[in-house]
Design a protein around this motif. Structure first.
Motif, PDB file in Angstrom:
ATOM      1  N   CYS A 194       0.132  10.781  -7.464  1.00  0.00           N
ATOM      2  CA  CYS A 194      -1.205  11.387  -7.543  1.00  0.00           C
ATOM      3  C   CYS A 194      -1.194  12.756  -8.214  1.00  0.00           C
ATOM      4  O   CYS A 194      -2.232  13.431  -8.267  1.00  0.00           O
ATOM      5  N   TRP A 250      -6.982   8.182   0.627  1.00  0.00           N
ATOM      6  CA  TRP A 250      -6.538   8.373  -0.757  1.00  0.00           C
ATOM      7  C   TRP A 250      -6.898   7.165  -1.629  1.00  0.00           C
ATOM      8  O   TRP A 250      -6.019   6.474  -2.145  1.00  0.00           O
ATOM      9  N   ILE A 299       3.790   8.386  -3.369  1.00  0.00           N
ATOM     10  CA  ILE A 299       2.432   8.834  -3.033  1.00  0.00           C
ATOM     11  C   ILE A 299       2.117  10.153  -3.743  1.00  0.00           C
ATOM     12  O   ILE A 299       1.236  10.210  -4.589  1.00  0.00           O
ATOM     13  N   ALA A 311      -7.827   9.897  -5.423  1.00  0.00           N
ATOM     14  CA  ALA A 311      -6.436  10.350  -5.446  1.00  0.00           C
ATOM     15  C   ALA A 311      -5.682   9.914  -6.691  1.00  0.00           C
ATOM     16  O   ALA A 311      -4.725  10.556  -7.109  1.00  0.00           O
ATOM     17  N   TYR A 312      -6.093   8.821  -7.253  1.00  0.00           N
ATOM     18  CA  TYR A 312      -5.396   8.328  -8.444  1.00  0.00           C
ATOM     19  C   TYR A 312      -6.327   7.452  -9.250  1.00  0.00           C
ATOM     20  O   TYR A 312      -7.409   7.052  -8.793  1.00  0.00           O
ATOM     21  N   GLY A 338      -2.229   5.103   7.865  1.00  0.00           N
ATOM     22  CA  GLY A 338      -3.614   4.632   7.778  1.00  0.00           C
ATOM     23  C   GLY A 338      -4.534   5.673   7.164  1.00  0.00           C
ATOM     24  O   GLY A 338      -5.478   5.341   6.439  1.00  0.00           O
ATOM     25  N   PHE A 384       0.880  -1.182   0.000  1.00  0.00           N
ATOM     26  CA  PHE A 384       0.000   0.000   0.000  1.00  0.00           C
ATOM     27  C   PHE A 384       0.907   1.218   0.000  1.00  0.00           C
ATOM     28  O   PHE A 384       1.672   1.427   0.947  1.00  0.00           O
ATOM     29  N   TRP A 385       0.817   2.031  -0.998  1.00  0.00           N
ATOM     30  CA  TRP A 385       1.618   3.263  -1.037  1.00  0.00           C
ATOM     31  C   TRP A 385       3.108   3.010  -0.789  1.00  0.00           C
ATOM     32  O   TRP A 385       3.720   3.641   0.056  1.00  0.00           O
ATOM     33  N   PHE A 386       3.650   2.066  -1.543  1.00  0.00           N
ATOM     34  CA  PHE A 386       5.091   1.797  -1.516  1.00  0.00           C
ATOM     35  C   PHE A 386       5.599   1.340  -0.159  1.00  0.00           C
ATOM     36  O   PHE A 386       6.801   1.415   0.123  1.00  0.00           O
ATOM     37  N   PRO A 427       0.898  -1.977   4.757  1.00  0.00           N
ATOM     38  CA  PRO A 427      -0.346  -1.349   5.191  1.00  0.00           C
ATOM     39  C   PRO A 427      -0.183  -0.824   6.617  1.00  0.00           C
ATOM     40  O   PRO A 427       0.617  -1.358   7.391  1.00  0.00           O
ATOM     41  N   ALA A 428      -0.960   0.202   6.948  1.00  0.00           N
ATOM     42  CA  ALA A 428      -0.836   0.863   8.257  1.00  0.00           C
ATOM     43  C   ALA A 428      -0.941  -0.118   9.424  1.00  0.00           C
ATOM     44  O   ALA A 428      -0.247   0.041  10.428  1.00  0.00           O
ATOM     45  N   ILE A 429      -1.790  -1.132   9.300  1.00  0.00           N
ATOM     46  CA  ILE A 429      -1.975  -2.033  10.446  1.00  0.00           C
ATOM     47  C   ILE A 429      -0.686  -2.786  10.761  1.00  0.00           C
ATOM     48  O   ILE A 429      -0.359  -3.032  11.927  1.00  0.00           O
ATOM     49  N   ASP A 470      -3.853   5.312   3.529  1.00  0.00           N
ATOM     50  CA  ASP A 470      -4.448   4.062   3.036  1.00  0.00           C
ATOM     51  C   ASP A 470      -5.965   4.188   2.892  1.00  0.00           C
ATOM     52  O   ASP A 470      -6.559   3.668   1.952  1.00  0.00           O
TER      53      ASP A 470
END
Lengths: 170, 170
Positions: B120, B64, B116, B69-70, B58, A48-50, A53-55, B61
């Protein structure tokens, strides 16, 4: 428990002190025990976004506290989690070709492999990347699973890679 | 609301579809509205593990999402959030010298600025980095705040940087 310094709250210092006096919350202690017992840590996630994931990032932020995972005087090859191996296994949204254009994969691996694992002394195995599983055929997806199954069988024979090669240091 | 495809759940597709039909939860819609109205996005955070803290990751995630966003056909200079500026302003644990050894700052900026923002269509201003504020004198910390205050005064005159320079693409 009580704060180590209630005058000036410092999250990093508080978790470090809590770790030393056994005052971290139970779920963190339990996660740290799992890490401590493991010889190999496999991080499996969708990119997720390079990054993770946040979790999962939150798991790193909360569980890998100073004193447990690193110490400012004990880092990189002298890190606290030496003798462990790690492997980043992730799926992407974009195709291999898209990521190859800009060398993105090398740069996005840097914070995770070098910045987290190497910093804590954890050795790194070759990352396992499944590109764009959503956009390939069912057959291709099965091939991906088979390849991963095959790799797992001989994972213990693999040698760690150099995740901080010289070309980064220019 | 109902799932777009209840046979095979795909998080990315579901949020994309929910965005299009106005079915995202209220907090996300509200955050997207703020982004939409902003000309400049300043991300201020302590650097955790070579990236933003999980709570901010997060936010990226969740907020966006594709469509907002994209879009896979509209990315980088043609991205959906064109005509916006962004700035990553963060504090570090380690000293400038430590980060300089391996060029870490350049590599850790890549996922955030290029992966990111640039992805975008958001342009990027020079990052603002305060190194190890915990370990410097009170006077130095005040200087850091003054420098930031000064910079904010003329921020609108700054030109975006090239966050994806050629040397990355080898």
């Amino acid at each position: 428990g009580h704060l180590h310094n209630s005058e000036a709250f410092n999250y990093g210092v508080e978790t470090w002190e809590a770790y030393k006096r056994g005052g971290l919350s139970k779920d963190l202690v339990e996660e740290q025990r799992k890490v401590q017992e493991a010889d190999l840590l496999i991080f499996q996630f969708p990119l997720f976004w390079f990054n993770m994931p946040a979790i999962l990032k939150g798991w790193m932020d909360r569980v890998w506290v100073q004193g447990f995972a690193y110490d400012l005087s004990k880092s990189y090859d002298g890190g606290l989690l030496q003798d462990k191996l790690s492997l980043f296994s992730f799926t992407t949204g974009g195709s291999k070709e898209k990521y190859a254009i800009r060398g993105d994969i090398r740069y996005l691996l840097w914070p995770m492999q070098h910045g987290i694992m190497h910093f804590c002394g954890v050795k790194v195995l070759e990352p396992h990347i499944c590109y764009a599983p959503e956009n390939v055929s069912e057959e291709k997806r099965k091939e991906m699973l088979t390849a991963w199954t095959q790799r797992l069988k001989t994972l213990w024979k693999e040698e760690p890679i150099d995740c901080s090669p010289e070309w980064y240091f220019k």
